[in-house]
Enzyme design. Structure first.
Site, short mmCIF file in Angstrom:
data_model
loop_
_atom_site.label_atom_id
_atom_site.label_comp_id
_atom_site.label_asym_id
_atom_site.label_seq_id
_atom_site.Cartn_x
_atom_site.Cartn_y
_atom_site.Cartn_z
N GLU A 1 0.88 -1.33 0.20
CA GLU A 1 0.03 0.02 0.09
C GLU A 1 1.04 1.39 -0.04
OE1 GLU A 1 -3.52 0.43 2.45
OE2 GLU A 1 -2.47 2.10 3.48
N PHE B 1 0.60 5.87 -0.54
CA PHE B 1 -0.08 7.00 -0.50
C PHE B 1 0.60 8.01 -1.42
CE2 PHE B 1 2.76 7.64 3.05
CZ PHE B 1 3.12 9.01 3.11
N ASP C 1 -13.92 9.50 6.01
CA ASP C 1 -14.18 10.23 7.36
C ASP C 1 -15.45 10.26 7.72
OD1 ASP C 1 -11.56 10.84 7.85
OD2 ASP C 1 -11.63 12.64 7.26
#
Length: 611
Positions: free
Chosen positions: A20, A22, A114
């Site tokens: 993974e 970002f 979120d």
């Protein structure tokens, strides 16, 4: 190729793994280029796929799509693109799915993102999506997108943003599977026995899709504390007992993290019958290399692991300090580092070995060229809850109310602020009178560090790194002020700074003022250790400051959203966000502990009068 098909067709002699990443925080090409090189090197380990995270509300949409596209097309690695659905502008989900399709991406990890801010006042931006199951169902039932393979997250330790119990969370998970989800990737965890118990309960519910456990090798003690708190991860007592004695030495912690990850994966594959694991890399590569080597998944190890079990004497000799170790500038309200970005982590300086020049998490104070610069914020996790906001920060209606809140935090009458989820740090106590004076003036401090001239690396408060070294710090302070105060600061620096003082100032609208050259970089924390090059752990320059500015102003918006749209509190917080500037001031004379404070407070042209 769809990830579910790759799992079904996998016939390797060992469990598979995925990686993974970002998108780098800044828009500078260097971070992106360095991450591409890192992904290319890691691709030699033959991961089954990679995944690319998606910022809350789509705030990394362009960078996420670019990174996922490059990984899919240029590196020829099947890519799973994360996609959150709440707080997204209407039509953004469709746009993102079409863009993924154009790039040849066939797999999506569907997340809610979120939690809704200020729940009873929250109105979904796109009414189609309130929960993760809505996104799964939409993709699977919309002809244009139904070809996608869809994965969903799961939380063996419980969902940090949910008040539902474990049984209810498993019901939510089953609803997503029933809606068509093809696989499950779990949030990071460190309690393997807890995962195995949770897995049995999930299977007992009739959920039979592949479950891929999320593994995050511990990189530094500080990043471990921050991320486990952010994700609500349960930490076994035995793990903390191992970490505390070595917490000040990043390399020992990293070595321990490698050893622990190997042990966890062996137990998971032996007892849990898992098909593979998912590595949360934090955009770093060395630990993944070492873990796969230690498991025998990547050929002969290039160097021996420093197993904790094999070095008891080294552990016994480590310092027994009770504070966090490696600091990238503790903040006056320490959450400047903690709240938005990984705290107290080092960018190690660009050395010749491109694969390891930043072996440790990089944070907002690290090197913005690093692929690890910024905040991975796993899966849209939020570290500020509405209940916390209302209980701790109340209902401020005037600027004086806000000043009082920041003062109460400084006086330890509050355990947090919107910028600081943890209490005031011991380092900040060293300059407490100065921070209090600024705050009483209405200059709300959100970051600082004292000047330090050669303190031992084992110092109880400011020490970091291996023992036997010395650490140094330039004093700086960061705060929110009105525009007229920014102009006074600019004039004062120009007339009386004598080349010793640098500043950055920026507002919500993107205007930035500074006396630092475009390519100027201020190393404000560094250390000298036996047998090592000088380590520069804290750097303040334009790109990192602007990245932090975006984060800092987003905290005002998040806080405001907890209150009704027509309330006095929201009006105040929105006005502060629109009118105030974030300022950072650095004094370069680290040999004089009061140099910055004398500049701000003393003399006829003092910026801050006596309270």
């Amino acid at each position: 190729m769809k990830f579910s098909d790759k799992i079904a067709d996998y016939t390797g002699s060992r469990p598979f793994f995925t990686l993974e990443f970002f998108p780098p925080k800044t828009d500078q090409a260097r971070g992106f280029e360095n991450l591409q090189s890192r992904i290319a090197r890691l691709s030699a380990l033959q991961p089954l796929a990679v995944s690319v995270t998606w910022g809350a509300g789509g705030n990394t949409m362009e960078r996420s799509l670019e990174l996922a596209g490059l990984t899919q097309l240029e590196h020829r690695i099947d890519t799973i693109m994360h996609l959150t659905c709440t707080n997204m502008e209407k039509g953004t989900v469709d746009e993102a799915l079409r863009a993924a399709k154009e790039r040849g991406i066939e797999s999506i990890l569907a997340l809610r993102g979120d939690p809704p801010r200020g729940e009873e006042h929250w109105i979904p931006t796109d009414p189609r999506f309130r929960h993760g199951v809505d996104l799964v169902s939409y993709i699977k039932t919309t002809p244009e997108f139904s070809h996608f393979c869809v994965g969903v997250p799961a939380y063996p330790d419980g969902h940090a943003g949910s008040e539902a119990g474990e049984n209810q969370e498993i019901e939510y998970l089953k609803a997503k599977i029933d809606a068509g989800a093809d696989f499950i990737v779990t949030q990071l965890f460190y309690d393997v026995e807890g995962f195995l118990r949770w897995q049995r309960k999930v299977r007992a519910k009739g959920i039979q899709v592949p479950i891929i456990p999320g593994i995050m090798p511990i990189q530094t003690y500080a990043s471990f504390l921050r991320l486990t708190k952010l994700c609500g991860t349960k930490v076994p007592h035995s793990l903390m007992s191992d970490l505390v004695p070595i917490r000040h030495d990043d390399q020992l912690v990293k070595d321990y993290g490698v050893t622990l990850a190997i042990k966890m994966i062996k137990q998971l594959t032996d007892q849990g019958n898992v098909p593979g694991v998912h590595f949360c890399t934090l955009n770093l590569e060395k630990s993944v290399h070492r873990v796969t080597e230690g498991l025998g998944w990547a050929g002969k190890p290039s160097r021996p692991n420093r197993l904790i079990a094999e070095t008891p004497a080294e552990l016994l000799q480590t310092s027994e300090r009770v504070i966090d170790p490696h600091r990238a500038a503790d903040s006056a309200t320490s959450g400047l580092v903690v709240a938005g970005l990984p705290q107290q982590e080092a960018g190690k300086g660009e050395l010749n070995n491109a694969s390891s020049w930043d072996d440790f998490p990089n944070g907002r104070f690290g090197d913005f060229k690093s692929p690890a610069f910024g905040d991975p914020n796993p899966w849209g996790a939020s570290n500020i809850s509405r209940d916390q906001a209302l209980n701790d920060w109340g209902h401020p209606k005037t600027v004086n109310d806000l000043t009082d809140m920041f003062l109460r935090y400084l006086h330890s009458k509050l355990a947090s602020t919107p910028f600081s989820p943890t209490p005031l740090s011991p380092e900040s106590v060293m300059i407490f009178p100065h921070l209090e004076r600024l705050t009483r003036k209405g200059w709300w401090t959100v970051g600082s560090q004292p000047a330090v001239n050669g303190a031992p690396s084992t110092d109880e408060v400011v020490g970091w790194g291996p023992k036997g070294g010395y650490v140094y710090q330039k004093c700086f302070v960061e705060f929110f002020v009105e525009k007229e105060d920014v102009e006074k600061i600019e004039k004062k620096v120009a007339e009386d700074g004598s080349g010793w003082v640098d500043y950055f100032a920026a507002n919500l609208n993107g205007e930035c003022r500074t006396n630092v050259p475009v390519d100027g970089r201020n190393a404000v924390t560094w250390g000298v250790f036996p047998g090592q090059e000088v380590a520069q752990s804290t750097i303040i320059e334009r790109e990192s400051f602007l990245a932090w500015k975006e984060e800092a102003f987003s905290f005002w918006a998040e806080w405001a959203s907890y209150y009704p749209p027509d309330s006095d509190v929201r009006a105040l917080l929105d006005n502060v966000r629109e009118k105030r500037w974030l300022v950072s001031i650095i004094h370069h004379d680290f040999q004089k502990v009061d140099a910055l404070w004398s500049f701000l407070f003393d003399g006829e042209k003092a910026l801050v009068g006596r309270a």
